[in-house]
Scaffold this active site. Structure first.
Site, mmCIF file in Angstrom:
data_model
loop_
_atom_site.group_PDB
_atom_site.id
_atom_site.type_symbol
_atom_site.label_atom_id
_atom_site.label_comp_id
_atom_site.label_asym_id
_atom_site.label_seq_id
_atom_site.Cartn_x
_atom_site.Cartn_y
_atom_site.Cartn_z
ATOM 1 N N CYS A 2 0.845 -1.196 0.000
ATOM 2 C CA CYS A 2 0.000 0.000 0.000
ATOM 3 C C CYS A 2 0.883 1.251 0.000
ATOM 4 C CB CYS A 2 -0.946 0.077 1.180
ATOM 5 S SG CYS A 2 -2.020 -1.324 1.369
ATOM 6 N N ARG A 27 4.158 -0.719 -4.638
ATOM 7 C CA ARG A 27 3.886 -1.174 -3.269
ATOM 8 C C ARG A 27 2.515 -1.800 -3.129
ATOM 9 N NH1 ARG A 27 6.207 0.947 1.195
ATOM 10 N NH2 ARG A 27 8.355 1.322 0.702
ATOM 11 N N TRP A 72 -2.996 -2.742 -1.528
ATOM 12 C CA TRP A 72 -2.714 -4.178 -1.652
ATOM 13 C C TRP A 72 -3.602 -4.832 -0.608
ATOM 14 C CZ3 TRP A 72 -0.805 -8.147 1.442
ATOM 15 C CH2 TRP A 72 -0.346 -9.288 0.765
ATOM 16 N N ASN A 98 -2.309 2.412 5.777
ATOM 17 C CA ASN A 98 -1.480 1.226 5.518
ATOM 18 C C ASN A 98 -1.340 0.478 6.840
ATOM 19 O OD1 ASN A 98 -1.023 2.278 3.020
ATOM 20 N ND2 ASN A 98 1.137 2.747 3.343
ATOM 21 N N GLY A 99 -1.356 -0.840 6.808
ATOM 22 C CA GLY A 99 -1.204 -1.607 8.045
ATOM 23 C C GLY A 99 -2.452 -2.423 8.326
ATOM 24 N N GLU A 481 17.147 -19.035 -4.992
ATOM 25 C CA GLU A 481 16.839 -17.698 -5.489
ATOM 26 C C GLU A 481 16.395 -17.759 -6.959
ATOM 27 O OE1 GLU A 481 16.092 -14.993 -4.387
ATOM 28 O OE2 GLU A 481 16.497 -13.492 -5.917
ATOM 29 N N LYS A 485 12.820 -16.352 -8.227
ATOM 30 C CA LYS A 485 12.642 -15.325 -9.264
ATOM 31 C C LYS A 485 11.695 -15.831 -10.342
ATOM 32 C CE LYS A 485 13.700 -12.446 -7.778
ATOM 33 N NZ LYS A 485 14.331 -12.327 -6.523
ATOM 34 N N GLU A 488 7.942 -16.103 -9.059
ATOM 35 C CA GLU A 488 7.204 -14.886 -8.698
ATOM 36 C C GLU A 488 6.906 -13.995 -9.881
ATOM 37 O OE1 GLU A 488 9.112 -12.292 -5.834
ATOM 38 O OE2 GLU A 488 11.057 -12.703 -6.683
ATOM 39 N N HIS A 504 16.509 -38.593 -3.017
ATOM 40 C CA HIS A 504 15.737 -38.964 -1.820
ATOM 41 C C HIS A 504 14.255 -38.611 -1.971
ATOM 42 C CE1 HIS A 504 19.364 -40.093 0.239
ATOM 43 N NE2 HIS A 504 19.909 -38.938 -0.072
ATOM 44 N N LYS A 601 5.769 -4.808 -3.158
ATOM 45 C CA LYS A 601 7.096 -4.537 -2.597
ATOM 46 C C LYS A 601 6.906 -4.133 -1.135
ATOM 47 C CE LYS A 601 11.448 -3.797 -4.036
ATOM 48 N NZ LYS A 601 12.166 -4.996 -4.523
#
Ligand code: F6R
Length: 606
Positions: A2, A27, A72, A98-99, A481, A485, A488, A504, A601
């Site tokens: 947000c 964001r 978001w 936000n929050g 990583e 990448k 996502e 295994h 983000k």
């Protein structure tokens, strides 16, 4: 997660707010909205992107004070109604938030009994109703906000507008950042400096528990019990250009391409070629204190955690001090045993990730010594730590982390060199690492020059439903990583495994439809890795090898050859082609590269 923007001044607020929201869209990007005061409160909010909001704002939407938000979703689906700003029933107070308000249900029930009618499913709407109830009885918006927030349990960054006080905006922070921007006869506030740098580089960060009133001619800050606080403005290093795509098609490609320069910045002034040590003034540790640590524990979330795994490996190899990494999001919940002779290292690009911040706070409560490896100067995590290393990688806008990941691994190489030389790393080995570090920027350039080759491979492999990424020891975090990448930004299922674990269990997945990206550095484990490739090929699996020499065609279908550095530093370089692979796969699949679905983000909520 947000974004908030607020403006008070003599210009038209709406274009300034829209421009700010555009800068913050990375964001949160499921809905957006604005409120301005022009005699009465006027709001516009839409499900969708900031561009959709801009199209919905009428030309007559004029007024010199306003607040804006890009969302978001946490409580309630993305929709016009759930978008912020939220207003009270009398349409006097507008709030962007936000929050998360943890006691929203309880407050909502009480306010409903008092006659409030709620229109959205969000937790944030309670703030508008709470503040509106109090503002009627007092002559001060500040006081109304303070009084309302005393009833709130949770995290917030908020901006509040009152139709009856068109010359001011009140903002408050508790666990979600708010920064003020000081202009010429105008003031701004935002959740991130990215929204401000086009207008001013003079900023003031609020602390948790702090509020501010902004007016065209200035601001003042105060605490929840109305005590005034004194703030020194800071000058932001980055200008608006750092937040542009700079001619690249996507921020992600720009940020991948910047890495020779960003790595050079992380290293600048820190490599000492005389004594073969690292200069890390911000650690605030004497050699004596450094030697006393018997263990290093690294925490971070997502890609930051994977870079911490590379870091742990570097610390163990160069300093022979036991080190391991753990997701901060897990660490904080398991009542960790905090030892006085363990050095804790928290990693965060944004410096705001709530889980990482909460883990640092838990460590501090228990007397732990915490260093931060952080990109954003002055961020909450940086301020909470006892010392640390700034990455100086510049703003990272694309949701997927790339340059911050690489710079974090480089910062760990410096930290490990420092620890090593305080312990038993010889000057000769110190010199070897210093020289290796200096070679990194040019070697990253060499890898970036393979962009076309990697794009071709990405197109070849992108249409598979899933991909396996494998690596051994140093190569395993690289594989993790790489898988992160790919999944996502391209939404291709990607699974990372230690190469040693394949037989295994996950070998059962291998076949022509499940290609493997294998990280195969030229190190003491080369033969073991080649044996694993043989096992994959024997099951009809296709292999894309990323390593230091051309692959035997019996063992790999394709190969990306990466320049060799010192063995300990190789993981830093091996990650770069995987960033390009994921980028080009996402482009081939026509994904929204910089704003992947469901993500944002800076995860500033639990
Ligand atoms: C992945 C990614 C995330 C972040 C994680 C931590 O590409 O960007 O996994 O690494 O959310 O964020 P910071 O580093 O800001 O704490």
């Amino acid at each position: 997660m947000c974004g908030i923007v607020a403006y008070v001044g003599s210009k038209d607020a709406a274009p300034i707010l829209l421009e700010g929201l555009q800068r913050l869209e990375y964001r949160g990007y499921d809905s957006a909205g604005l409120a301005i005061v022009n005699k009465t409160l006027r709001t516009r909010k839409v499900k969708g992107r900031v561009a959709d909001l801009a199209a919905a704002v009428p030309a007559r939407f004029k007024g010199g004070v306003g607040i804006g938000h890009t969302r978001w979703a946490t409580h309630g689906v993305p929709s016009d109604v759930n978008a912020h700003p939220h207003v009270d029933g009398a349409e006097r107070v507008a709030v962007v938030h936000n929050g998360i308000i943890e006691n929203a249900d309880e407050l909502r029930a009480k306010l409903t009994v008092d006659g409030a009618t709620f229109t959205s499913e969000t937790d944030s709407e309670v703030l508008a109703h709470l503040i509106a109830r109090t503002v009627k009885d007092t002559d001060s918006l500040e006081e109304a906000v303070r009084t309302a927030l005393k009833r709130v349990v949770g995290t917030y960054g908020i901006a509040v507008l009152d139709a009856e006080r068109p010359g001011e905006v009140v903002v408050a922070r508790n666990g979600s950042p708010i920064v003020l921007g000081i202009g010429e006869k105008e003031m701004f506030a935002a959740s991130d400096v990215a929204a401000l740098v086009r207008y001013t580089r003079q900023v003031v960060h609020l602390e948790d528990g702090e509020l501010a009133t902004i007016k065209a001619d200035g601001f003042h800050t105060f605490t929840m019990d109305a005590t005034e606080t004194a703030k020194e403005p800071l000058t932001v290093d980055w200008d608006a250009g750092h937040y542009d795509t700079g001619g690249y098609e996507h921020y992600l490609l720009k940020e991948i391409s910047e890495q020779p320069e960003t790595v050079a910045r992380t290293l600048r002034g820190r490599v000492d070629d005389r004594f073969h040590i690292a200069h890390l003034g911000g650690l605030n540790l004497t050699p004596h204190e450094t030697r006393a640590f018997r263990r290093v524990k690294i925490i971070g979330c997502g890609s930051a955690y994977y870079s911490g795994q590379i870091g742990a490996q570097l610390v163990e190899e160069l300093a022979r001090v036991p080190a391991d990494a753990e997701p901060a999001s897990e660490f904080r919940y398991r009542n960790p045993v905090v030892e006085h002779d363990t050095l804790y290292v928290a990693i965060s690009q944004s410096g705001e990730t709530y889980d990482t911040l909460a883990a640092v706070q838990e460590l501090k409560r228990k007397g732990g010594r915490v260093l931060g490896i952080v990109n954003t100067v002055g961020s909450a995590i940086a301020r909470e730590c006892d010392g640390g290393i700034y990455l100086h990688a510049g703003p990272e806008v694309s949701v997927a982390s790339t340059k911050a990941f690489t710079s974090t691994a480089v910062a760990f190489a410096l930290l490990a060199l420092h620890f090593g030389r305080v312990h038993d790393l010889s000057p000769a080995d110190g010199r070897r690492i210093c020289e290796g570090l200096r070679r990194l920027p040019a070697q990253i350039e060499e890898i970036l020059a393979k962009d076309d080759e990697i794009a071709g491979l990405a197109r070849k492999y992108a249409d598979h439903a899933g991909m396996m990424f494998i690596g051994r020891v140093r190569g395993y975090p690289v594989a993790r990583e790489g898988a992160q990448k790919l999944k996502e930004i391209s939404y291709v299922h990607a699974e990372a495994y230690p190469a040693s674990e394949l037989k295994h269990g996950p070998l059962a997945l291998i076949g022509p439809d499940m290609p493997t990206v294998a990280i195969v550095p030229d190190d003491e484990l080369l033969d073991k890795n080649l044996t694993t490739l043989g096992e994959i090929r024997a099951r009809g699996g296709r292999v894309l090898m990323v390593g230091h020499r051309a692959a035997d065609p019996r063992l790999a279908d394709d190969c990306v050859v990466v320049p060799k550095n010192e063995t300990e530093l190789d993981p830093i370089l091996l990650t770069i082609p995987l960033q390009l692979l994921a980028y080009h796969a996402a482009v081939a699949l026509e994904r929204d590269v910089d704003k992947p679905r469901n993500l944002a983000k800076s995860v500033t909520v639990e």
